[in-house]
Design a protein around this motif. Structure first.
Motif, short mmCIF file in Angstrom:
data_model
loop_
_atom_site.label_atom_id
_atom_site.label_comp_id
_atom_site.label_asym_id
_atom_site.label_seq_id
_atom_site.Cartn_x
_atom_site.Cartn_y
_atom_site.Cartn_z
N VAL A 270 34.98 13.22 78.39
CA VAL A 270 33.67 13.45 77.85
C VAL A 270 33.75 13.91 76.30
N VAL A 271 34.57 14.82 76.04
CA VAL A 271 34.72 15.45 74.85
C VAL A 271 35.74 14.92 73.85
N GLY A 272 36.51 14.33 74.59
CA GLY A 272 37.71 13.69 73.79
C GLY A 272 39.11 14.74 74.12
N ALA A 273 40.18 14.10 73.62
CA ALA A 273 41.49 15.01 73.55
C ALA A 273 41.33 16.19 72.96
N GLY A 274 42.11 17.15 73.19
CA GLY A 274 42.28 18.23 72.32
C GLY A 274 41.18 19.13 72.19
N GLY A 275 40.19 19.04 73.05
CA GLY A 275 38.98 20.08 72.97
C GLY A 275 39.28 21.37 73.06
N ILE A 276 40.04 21.91 74.20
CA ILE A 276 40.24 23.35 74.24
C ILE A 276 40.90 23.84 72.94
N SER A 277 42.06 22.92 72.26
CA SER A 277 42.50 23.56 71.18
C SER A 277 41.68 23.50 70.13
N ALA A 278 40.67 22.71 69.87
CA ALA A 278 39.97 22.77 68.86
C ALA A 278 38.74 23.98 68.87
N ILE A 279 38.62 24.25 70.19
CA ILE A 279 37.65 25.54 70.34
C ILE A 279 38.31 26.57 69.92
N TYR A 280 39.75 26.79 70.33
CA TYR A 280 40.39 28.00 70.25
C TYR A 280 40.58 28.11 68.51
N TYR A 281 41.16 27.31 67.96
CA TYR A 281 41.29 27.23 66.45
C TYR A 281 40.04 27.58 65.58
N ALA A 282 38.98 26.91 66.18
CA ALA A 282 37.52 27.12 65.11
C ALA A 282 37.23 28.56 65.52
N ASN A 283 37.50 29.03 66.80
CA ASN A 283 37.14 30.62 67.11
C ASN A 283 38.02 31.52 66.29
N ARG A 284 39.27 31.23 66.09
CA ARG A 284 40.12 32.06 65.24
C ARG A 284 39.49 31.95 63.94
N VAL A 285 38.93 30.88 63.23
CA VAL A 285 38.37 31.34 62.09
C VAL A 285 37.08 31.92 62.30
N ILE A 286 36.12 31.56 63.10
CA ILE A 286 34.99 32.60 63.10
C ILE A 286 35.23 33.97 63.39
N GLN A 287 36.36 34.26 64.31
CA GLN A 287 36.40 35.73 64.63
C GLN A 287 36.87 36.46 63.46
N PHE A 288 37.32 35.85 62.45
CA PHE A 288 37.97 36.56 61.34
C PHE A 288 36.83 37.20 60.67
N PRO A 289 35.60 36.60 59.98
CA PRO A 289 34.69 37.47 59.26
C PRO A 289 33.88 38.41 60.37
N LEU A 290 33.89 38.09 61.65
CA LEU A 290 33.04 38.93 62.64
C LEU A 290 34.08 40.02 62.75
N GLY A 291 35.41 39.92 62.85
CA GLY A 291 36.24 41.03 63.19
C GLY A 291 36.17 42.12 61.94
N VAL A 292 36.31 41.52 60.76
CA VAL A 292 36.54 42.20 59.48
C VAL A 292 34.99 42.95 59.44
N PHE A 293 33.97 42.38 59.29
CA PHE A 293 32.70 42.78 58.70
C PHE A 293 31.92 43.29 60.07
N GLY A 294 31.98 42.50 61.02
CA GLY A 294 30.96 43.24 62.37
C GLY A 294 31.70 44.07 63.06
N PHE A 295 32.80 44.26 63.15
CA PHE A 295 33.60 45.28 63.94
C PHE A 295 33.47 46.75 62.89
N ALA A 296 33.57 46.47 61.67
CA ALA A 296 33.58 47.60 61.01
C ALA A 296 32.22 48.30 60.84
N LEU A 297 31.12 47.24 60.82
CA LEU A 297 29.89 48.12 60.68
C LEU A 297 29.51 48.65 62.11
N ILE A 298 29.88 48.05 63.26
CA ILE A 298 29.40 48.36 64.61
C ILE A 298 30.18 49.99 64.66
N SER A 299 31.51 49.88 64.33
CA SER A 299 32.07 51.20 64.49
C SER A 299 31.61 52.26 63.75
#
Length: 525
Positions: A270-299
């Motif tokens: 349905v989604v093509g080959a490599g879907g799980i890897s694509a989701i994983y790597y994209a999440n790595r990029v998204i989680q960087f600003p969330l981790g740095v700024f979001g976690f900092a402000l929440i803490s």
């Protein structure tokens, strides 16, 4: 008249605290990338690497339930209340009780995890059963690493004690020690061990010991006097348990979201080959600003909000909450625009080498682009959930998250056909947006109107972000014919875009720009 800016719950103090935590988190994330690069170089994606990462993942599944997640949702609000309303002796008595409870619970989970490791590994990674050597190594590594749960759990509770006293430096930078320990073990173990992954497992434990050890001195400096309690029955500890149970259910809902996304991404027809890897790597990029700024402000925001809730100062509580949400939007909305416009070059520069070719870049950048549409909602939801936790209401966020889980699942199946892997990312972004605005509406209803120019602020930030996007599009048309190195072009586009955003925000008199500038001026010689 006292200076409100010196108050520990003031807006400027919140920015300072967030800056400290952001610096620590950024340092840890950078070291984490270095760690992953070294592990990839030494072990690649072979069966030993698979065994190690699965073994490390298993105790981390429990970590969110009884570690940082528990301290944020249950421990910090109750400790803040006791610090405000009780004598210090009673406060430290409660700390002693919960540390003993934590040690007992974590030890029981660790013992059970080590004993049932063969069953757990088979459930988490059933594919390993076809490779007996990999399965056996994973089980052994799991048993070695599982005591890390005790170390990181006690570290999380110690950090909660420091957060209540607005002591953020040690909690912010201590995760760096974990990454350093694993990096050192990765370099050393191949020279001394026939099975180097055992050395990595030892590095994980060493990192846990170091993280816990560095918390001891600042906790003592905060005034802790160990009191061996006559009984473990304590009303404060009982209330923490009551708050923790819904939080554990909420963590389970989050894990189900990951299961749904992974299930859909695995449907390659349905989604093509490599879907799980694509989701994983994209999440790595998204989680960087969330981790740095979001976690900092929440803490930084959680102890402030918890203290204000304990004092019944709801007017200041609402102001602090709105300011925190505005900060998240101020940072993440322009980053969202940047990632939508520059997703492809970002992914290509970060990952396109070796087996990660053009096709991988295309599907991963598509996922990143759609994830980025919900970046501000991911961060905003965390702040609003933190406010509910500060009010000792852990049930409402769980109920809303459960409904949004259903929404995410439905959208996944509707969107993954036409948009492929991008549909899975877009489903997550849309369900996160529903989650944020629904929780904000309920909190607004619970506390009373929290407007205070919030809508005006959102329009200003959105307008500044649109201008930033226009500058990037125009400049990209100018730079493309010059054939500059892609990393140089990306840096110029990002810098010019953020510069335009900052300038427009300054002209629109957005408060955050001026407050950040005041803090910077204070630090200048």
């Amino acid at each position: 008249m006292s200076n409100n800016n010196s108050h520990p719950d003031s807006h400027r103090s919140l920015i300072k605290s967030s800056s400290i935590i952001a610096a620590g988190t950024l340092s840890s994330r950078i070291l984490g990338f270095v760690r992953d690069m070294i592990l990839a170089k030494l072990f690649g994606t072979g069966w030993r690497a698979d065994a190690f990462f699965v073994a490390l993942r298993i105790p981390n599944l429990f970590r969110d339930l009884v570690g940082e997640g528990a301290s944020n949702s249950a421990v910090v609000p109750i400790l803040s209340e006791y610090l405000v309303r009780k004598e210090r002796k009673e406060y430290w008595h409660l700390v002693s009780v919960i540390l003993i409870w934590a040690l007992m619970i974590l030890s029981a989970l660790t013992t059970a995890g080590m004993f049932f490791a063969p069953v757990i590994v088979r459930l988490i990674a059933p594919g390993f059963m076809a490779e007996p050597e990999k399965l056996a190594l994973t089980i052994r590594l799991t048993r070695i690493i599982f005591p890390y749960l005790i170390l990181i759990g006690l570290t999380a509770y110690s950090m909660a004690v420091l957060y209540v006293f607005r002591s953020f430096v040690t909690p912010a930078f201590s995760p760096c020690l974990f990454n350093i320990a694993v990096i050192v073990s990765a370099f050393v173990s191949p020279s001394f061990l026939t099975e180097p992954t055992y050395g990595l497992a030892a590095g994980v434990l060493a990192g846990g010991v170091l993280q816990l050890w560095v918390q001891i001195k600042p906790v003592k400096a905060a005034g802790m006097v160990w009191q061996w309690p006559k009984t473990l029955s304590h009303p404060g500890a009982a209330r923490m348990g009551q708050l923790l149970l819904p939080r554990m259910v909420g963590a389970g809902v989050y894990q189900l979201n990951l299961v749904v996304d992974t299930f859909c991404a695995s449907l390659s027809h349905v989604v093509g080959a490599g879907g799980i890897s694509a989701i994983y790597y994209a999440n790595r990029v998204i989680q960087f600003p969330l981790g740095v700024f979001g976690f900092a402000l929440i803490s930084a925001a959680l102890p402030a909000l918890s203290g204000l809730a304990a004092k019944k100062d709801m007017a200041q509580f609402k102001r602090t909450l709105i300011f925190s949400v505005e900060n998240i939007f101020f940072i993440l909305v322009p980053l969202s625009v940047l990632m939508v416009l520059l997703a492809e070059p970002v992914i290509r520069i970060l990952f396109e080498r070796g087996e990660f070719g053009r096709y991988s870049t295309d599907i991963t950048s598509l996922a990143l682009m759609f994830y980025a549409l919900g970046l501000f909602s991911f961060g905003g939801s965390k702040i609003v959930v933190t406010a509910f936790h500060a009010l000792q209401d852990t049930r409402t966020p769980v109920k809303v998250a459960a409904v949004c889980l259903v929404i995410n699942a439905i959208l996944n199946f509707l969107l993954m056909g036409p948009l492929k892997v991008g549909g899975i990312a877009l489903a997550s972004a849309l369900s996160a947006t529903v989650n944020f605005f629904w929780l904000f509406y309920l909190l607004n209803k619970k506390l009373g109107v929290m407007e205070w120019g919030f809508k005006s602020f959102l329009f200003k930030v959105a307008g500044a972000s649109v201008v930033m996007g226009g500058v990037i599009e125009i400049l990209q048309g100018v730079l493309d014919p010059l054939a500059l190195p892609e990393i140089v072009e990306l840096a110029v586009l990002g810098g010019a875009g953020l510069g335009a955003y900052g300038a427009v925000c300054f002209l629109l008199k957005i408060e955050q720009v001026h407050k950040v500038w005041d803090v910077i001026q204070e630090r200048l010689p």
